[in-house]
Every structure is written in structure tokens, then in C-alpha cells.
Design an enzyme around this catalytic site. Structure first.
Site, short mmCIF file in Angstrom:
data_model
loop_
_atom_site.label_atom_id
_atom_site.label_comp_id
_atom_site.label_asym_id
_atom_site.label_seq_id
_atom_site.Cartn_x
_atom_site.Cartn_y
_atom_site.Cartn_z
N THR A 206 0.81 -1.22 0.00
CA THR A 206 0.00 0.00 0.00
C THR A 206 0.84 1.27 0.00
O THR A 206 2.04 1.25 0.30
CB THR A 206 -0.92 0.03 1.23
N ASP A 207 0.17 2.37 -0.30
CA ASP A 207 0.79 3.69 -0.19
C ASP A 207 0.51 4.24 1.21
O ASP A 207 -0.03 3.53 2.07
CB ASP A 207 0.28 4.62 -1.30
N ALA A 208 0.86 5.47 1.45
CA ALA A 208 0.70 6.07 2.78
C ALA A 208 -0.75 6.12 3.24
O ALA A 208 -1.02 6.15 4.44
CB ALA A 208 1.31 7.46 2.80
N GLY B 33 -2.88 3.71 2.76
CA GLY B 33 -3.37 2.35 2.96
C GLY B 33 -4.09 1.78 1.75
O GLY B 33 -4.78 0.78 1.86
N ILE B 34 -3.91 2.40 0.59
CA ILE B 34 -4.51 1.93 -0.66
C ILE B 34 -3.43 1.22 -1.47
O ILE B 34 -2.29 1.68 -1.54
CB ILE B 34 -5.10 3.12 -1.45
#
Length: 146
Positions: free
Chosen positions: A22-24, A26-27
Site C-alpha cells: 500500500t501507499d501512505a 493504505g490503498i
């Protein structure tokens, strides 16, 4: 996953989204879907007794290289969700094959991909798809099954 996606047989590979995916926010980072569908293809072969290392190391060894990949990102996945990657064959030619791979979260289609794979030798030249691999992939298409 809805039954309306077609009557063809599909391989299913389940995974849980991890922090590293994920990215920052949470995706799931878009490029990680490539990893997910790669794992689905690898699992398909392994679960059916086809060792990719063995294919490469054989006397007339071959490997599969991605020739083209077209992805449609429809909905995002998030940290800790369980996803399922489905794989079905849409075309099998002498030295290549085309797969439809999808990433699902329950009933929601998140990503749709068309992946074209070329079968190559150690020097990068096209080679016929080995019969056991072709037979396995043919079971994932109603038009090619025997």
C-alpha cells in the site's frame, strides 16, 4: 465473485493485502497489481505440477516473458483486504498465449488485465509453448478444452 463473468474455468489465487502493498493512505499502489497477477500465474503452474525453474533448466529450456499487459483499474483495494486473482485463457498460439486476469474483492471487480506472454528460449528466441503447459492452459478456456 459473480457467476455472470462467464462459464469458462478459471484459476483462483487468494491473497491478503499487506502493508508493503500500500501507499501512505493504505490503498494498494497501482504497480503492485502486476505482482498480484504474476503470483496468480505462478500459482496456477505450481499447483498443477509445472515448475518454472524446471522449464528453464530443461535441455531445451523455455521461459515466459510478458510481451504486453493492458490493465483497467476500476476500484481500489485497501490494507488487510482479501483479494482473489482469477486467471483464464483467451488465446493460445504456438509460441504465445493471452490471459484474462482479474482481481476481485468479494463481489467487486477491482482490476481487469489482458496479459500476452511469449514463450522464449535462453537466447530470447520464440519457442513453442511446451505441451504440458499448453494442455494446462487449454483447460482454462471453454473453446480450447479437450
Amino acid at each position: 465473485m459473480p457467476e455472470s463473468r462467464g462459464a469458462d474455468k478459471q484459476h483462483r489465487y487468494a491473497l491478503r493485502v499487506q502493508w508493503e502493498d500500500t501507499d501512505a493512505a493504505g490503498i494498494v499502489y497501482y504497480a503492485n497489481y502486476l505482482r498480484f497477477i504474476e503470483r496468480g500465474r505462478s500459482d496456477l503452474l505450481l499447483q498443477n505440477g509445472i515448475d518454472q525453474r524446471g522449464l528453464i533448466d530443461a535441455e531445451n529450456g523455455v521461459a515466459f516473458a510478458v510481451r504486453a499487459c493492458n490493465m483497467d483499474y476500476l476500484k481500489p483495494a485497501r490494507l488487510h483486504e482479501v483479494l482473489v486473482v482469477t486467471t483464464a485463457l483467451t488465446e493460445l498460439r504456438g509460441a504465445s498465449l493471452t490471459l484474462r486476469q482479474e482481481v476481485w474483492r468479494g463481489e467487486d471487480l477491482l482490476v481487469r488485465a489482458e496479459v500476452k506472454l511469449a514463450c522464449i528460449d535462453a537466447k530470447g528466441r520464440a519457442r513453442r509453448v511446451p505441451p504440458p503447459v499448453a494442455a494446462l492452459f487449454a483447460t482454462l478456456s471453454p473453446n480450447l478444452s479437450h
